[in-house]
Design a protein around this motif. Structure first.
Motif, PDB file in Angstrom:
ATOM      1  N   PHE A  43      -4.100-127.854  37.475  1.00 17.04           N
ATOM      2  CA  PHE A  43      -5.019-128.968  37.260  1.00 17.04           C
ATOM      3  C   PHE A  43      -4.279-130.301  37.237  1.00 17.04           C
ATOM      4  O   PHE A  43      -4.719-131.277  37.861  1.00 17.04           O
ATOM      5  CB  PHE A  43      -5.774-128.767  35.939  1.00 17.04           C
ATOM      6  N   GLU A  44      -3.158-130.353  36.532  1.00 15.45           N
ATOM      7  CA  GLU A  44      -2.369-131.584  36.457  1.00 15.45           C
ATOM      8  C   GLU A  44      -1.817-131.967  37.831  1.00 15.45           C
ATOM      9  O   GLU A  44      -1.714-133.160  38.158  1.00 15.45           O
ATOM     10  CB  GLU A  44      -1.221-131.416  35.461  1.00 15.45           C
ATOM     11  N   LYS A  45      -1.448-130.980  38.632  1.00  9.82           N
ATOM     12  CA  LYS A  45      -0.925-131.259  39.966  1.00  9.82           C
ATOM     13  C   LYS A  45      -2.014-131.857  40.857  1.00  9.82           C
ATOM     14  O   LYS A  45      -1.768-132.811  41.609  1.00  9.82           O
ATOM     15  CB  LYS A  45      -0.387-129.972  40.585  1.00  9.82           C
ATOM     16  N   ILE A  46      -3.214-131.319  40.770  1.00 13.06           N
ATOM     17  CA  ILE A  46      -4.336-131.857  41.560  1.00 13.06           C
ATOM     18  C   ILE A  46      -4.668-133.269  41.109  1.00 13.06           C
ATOM     19  O   ILE A  46      -4.880-134.170  41.926  1.00 13.06           O
ATOM     20  CB  ILE A  46      -5.569-130.935  41.426  1.00 13.06           C
ATOM     21  N   ARG A  47      -4.693-133.483  39.807  1.00  6.32           N
ATOM     22  CA  ARG A  47      -5.021-134.804  39.278  1.00  6.32           C
ATOM     23  C   ARG A  47      -3.981-135.852  39.696  1.00  6.32           C
ATOM     24  O   ARG A  47      -4.292-137.031  39.863  1.00  6.32           O
ATOM     25  CB  ARG A  47      -5.115-134.752  37.750  1.00  6.32           C
ATOM     26  N   GLN A  48      -2.763-135.421  39.883  1.00 10.64           N
ATOM     27  CA  GLN A  48      -1.688-136.335  40.269  1.00 10.64           C
ATOM     28  C   GLN A  48      -1.971-137.005  41.606  1.00 10.64           C
ATOM     29  O   GLN A  48      -1.563-138.140  41.855  1.00 10.64           O
ATOM     30  CB  GLN A  48      -0.366-135.562  40.335  1.00 10.64           C
ATOM     31  N   PHE A  49      -2.690-136.306  42.505  1.00 12.58           N
ATOM     32  CA  PHE A  49      -2.909-136.821  43.856  1.00 12.58           C
ATOM     33  C   PHE A  49      -4.326-137.360  44.061  1.00 12.58           C
ATOM     34  O   PHE A  49      -4.706-137.680  45.186  1.00 12.58           O
ATOM     35  CB  PHE A  49      -2.625-135.713  44.879  1.00 12.58           C
ATOM     36  N   ILE A  50      -5.105-137.465  42.991  1.00  9.21           N
ATOM     37  CA  ILE A  50      -6.451-138.031  43.105  1.00  9.21           C
ATOM     38  C   ILE A  50      -6.372-139.540  42.951  1.00  9.21           C
ATOM     39  O   ILE A  50      -5.800-140.051  41.992  1.00  9.21           O
ATOM     40  CB  ILE A  50      -7.397-137.428  42.042  1.00  9.21           C
ATOM     41  N   HIS A  51      -6.950-140.288  43.884  1.00  5.95           N
ATOM     42  CA  HIS A  51      -6.981-141.746  43.832  1.00  5.95           C
ATOM     43  C   HIS A  51      -8.427-142.216  43.985  1.00  5.95           C
ATOM     44  O   HIS A  51      -9.200-141.642  44.748  1.00  5.95           O
ATOM     45  CB  HIS A  51      -6.118-142.357  44.943  1.00  5.95           C
ATOM     46  N   SER A  52      -8.775-143.270  43.254  1.00  8.05           N
ATOM     47  CA  SER A  52     -10.119-143.828  43.360  1.00  8.05           C
ATOM     48  C   SER A  52     -10.128-145.105  44.189  1.00  8.05           C
ATOM     49  O   SER A  52     -11.148-145.781  44.267  1.00  8.05           O
ATOM     50  CB  SER A  52     -10.683-144.123  41.962  1.00  8.05           C
ATOM     51  N   ASN A  53      -8.990-145.455  44.807  1.00  2.00           N
ATOM     52  CA  ASN A  53      -8.936-146.631  45.663  1.00  2.00           C
ATOM     53  C   ASN A  53      -7.875-146.424  46.738  1.00  2.00           C
ATOM     54  O   ASN A  53      -7.006-145.558  46.613  1.00  2.00           O
ATOM     55  CB  ASN A  53      -8.624-147.894  44.850  1.00  2.00           C
ATOM     56  N   ASP A  54      -7.948-147.229  47.792  1.00  2.00           N
ATOM     57  CA  ASP A  54      -7.043-147.097  48.930  1.00  2.00           C
ATOM     58  C   ASP A  54      -5.806-147.965  48.695  1.00  2.00           C
ATOM     59  O   ASP A  54      -5.895-149.189  48.618  1.00  2.00           O
ATOM     60  CB  ASP A  54      -7.774-147.550  50.201  1.00  2.00           C
ATOM     61  N   ASN A  55      -4.641-147.329  48.606  1.00  2.00           N
ATOM     62  CA  ASN A  55      -3.407-148.062  48.336  1.00  2.00           C
ATOM     63  C   ASN A  55      -3.020-149.006  49.468  1.00  2.00           C
ATOM     64  O   ASN A  55      -2.280-149.969  49.260  1.00  2.00           O
ATOM     65  CB  ASN A  55      -2.259-147.084  48.075  1.00  2.00           C
ATOM     66  N   THR A  56      -3.501-148.754  50.679  1.00  2.00           N
ATOM     67  CA  THR A  56      -3.172-149.632  51.800  1.00  2.00           C
ATOM     68  C   THR A  56      -3.881-150.981  51.693  1.00  2.00           C
ATOM     69  O   THR A  56      -3.520-151.937  52.385  1.00  2.00           O
ATOM     70  CB  THR A  56      -3.559-148.984  53.144  1.00  2.00           C
ATOM     71  N   LYS A  57      -4.881-151.063  50.811  1.00  2.00           N
ATOM     72  CA  LYS A  57      -5.622-152.305  50.592  1.00  2.00           C
ATOM     73  C   LYS A  57      -5.233-152.959  49.274  1.00  2.00           C
ATOM     74  O   LYS A  57      -5.990-153.732  48.697  1.00  2.00           O
ATOM     75  CB  LYS A  57      -7.125-152.045  50.604  1.00  2.00           C
ATOM     76  N   TYR A  58      -4.044-152.624  48.793  1.00  2.00           N
ATOM     77  CA  TYR A  58      -3.558-153.165  47.516  1.00  2.00           C
ATOM     78  C   TYR A  58      -3.513-154.689  47.567  1.00  2.00           C
ATOM     79  O   TYR A  58      -2.947-155.277  48.489  1.00  2.00           O
ATOM     80  CB  TYR A  58      -2.160-152.611  47.214  1.00  2.00           C
ATOM     81  N   LEU A  59      -4.133-155.315  46.582  1.00  2.00           N
ATOM     82  CA  LEU A  59      -4.255-156.766  46.570  1.00  2.00           C
ATOM     83  C   LEU A  59      -3.009-157.418  45.992  1.00  2.00           C
ATOM     84  O   LEU A  59      -2.371-156.860  45.096  1.00  2.00           O
ATOM     85  CB  LEU A  59      -5.481-157.174  45.762  1.00  2.00           C
TER      86      LEU A  59
END
Length: 258
Positions: A43-59
């Motif tokens: 579960f912790e491994k899966i949560r590690q790779f969950i993102h709620s935003n696109d890093n390529t659009k980092y402001l």
């Protein structure tokens, strides 16, 4: 027994008791359907790779969304859903603390709160206590005005942004304390037809003609002094009255809205 060995023994027993207690609670409240299909490590491994935003659009740094980029979409979604709830007639802007023990650069210390450490939120709420919109404090970013909006002051900009959910020229009353209050903020809200009331600091009233604190202390309790001035074409009333100490506020509740 050696003191060091004694301390180590007591520590080991304390940890053992804690582990046994945690295990008892886990057995009592566990959900077997989750326990049997996935391990904690998985579960912790899966949560590690969950993102709620696109890093390529980092402001870039300095943008209002910079410090909260990772959860910006989640915050916007919560604000959108909350803003669909009908507003109370009486609204208030204030700060809240979302308590936490995690180590994070956004964590704040506010000694007057029941829980003194946590994430600081600016919230607009109704008399029911429902929060219609909020901002997470992330430093200097919260103090800036939007490019196409007037700058009414560092803290007053927070009220300006949160009040965008209030319909113009309706019977809504907005209250806030002296941390946010400025005369330009009252003028801005008045032009939108939002009734407002807030306590204010003496140094935020230009050419303040109120009696000094020393003179007010000699007045009877309930004594008040009122002055009216014009700010950006809007008449603003400032009032000081004697309670236990002098209280200064700027009520902008025009009779035509009652």
């Amino acid at each position: 027994m050696d003191r060091t060995l004694l301390d180590r023994t007591l520590l080991d027993r304390t940890l053992l008791d804690r582990i046994l207690l945690d295990r008892t609670l886990l057995d009592q409240f566990e959900i077997s359907s989750f326990k049997n299909c996935i391990t904690v490590n998985r579960f912790e491994k899966i949560r590690q790779f969950i993102h709620s935003n696109d890093n390529t659009k980092y402001l870039p740094q300095g943008n209002l969304s910079h410090g909260l980029h990772k959860i910006r979409l989640l915050i916007d979604h919560l604000n959108l859903e909350s803003s669909m709830v009908p507003l109370d007639g009486y609204l208030s802007v204030d700060e809240q603390l979302c308590s936490t023990k995690v180590s994070h650069f956004l964590k704040q210390y506010i000694p007057m709160k029941p829980f003194k450490w946590g994430f600081k939120l600016f919230v607009i709420c109704g008399v029911s206590g429902f929060a219609y919109k909020f901002e997470v404090y992330s430093g200097q970013e919260n103090k800036k005005a939007e490019i196409d909006q007037p700058d009414v002051g560092a803290s007053a900009n927070v009220v300006k942004r949160l009040s965008t959910i209030i319909p113009a020229n309706q019977i809504y009353r907005l209250y806030f304390d002296n941390y946010y209050t400025s005369l330009t903020l009252f003028a801005y809200l008045a032009k939108k037809g939002i009734l407002s009331l807030g306590t204010v600091r003496h140094n935020r009233i230009p050419d303040c003609k109120f009696p000094t604190e020393k003179i007010i202390k000699k007045d009877a309790r309930g004594t008040s002094h009122e002055f009216v001035g014009e700010v950006n074409g809007i008449e603003i009333s400032s009032l000081v009255w004697k309670n236990n100490k002098a209280v200064v506020c700027c009520p902008h509740m025009q009779a035509s809205y009652h």
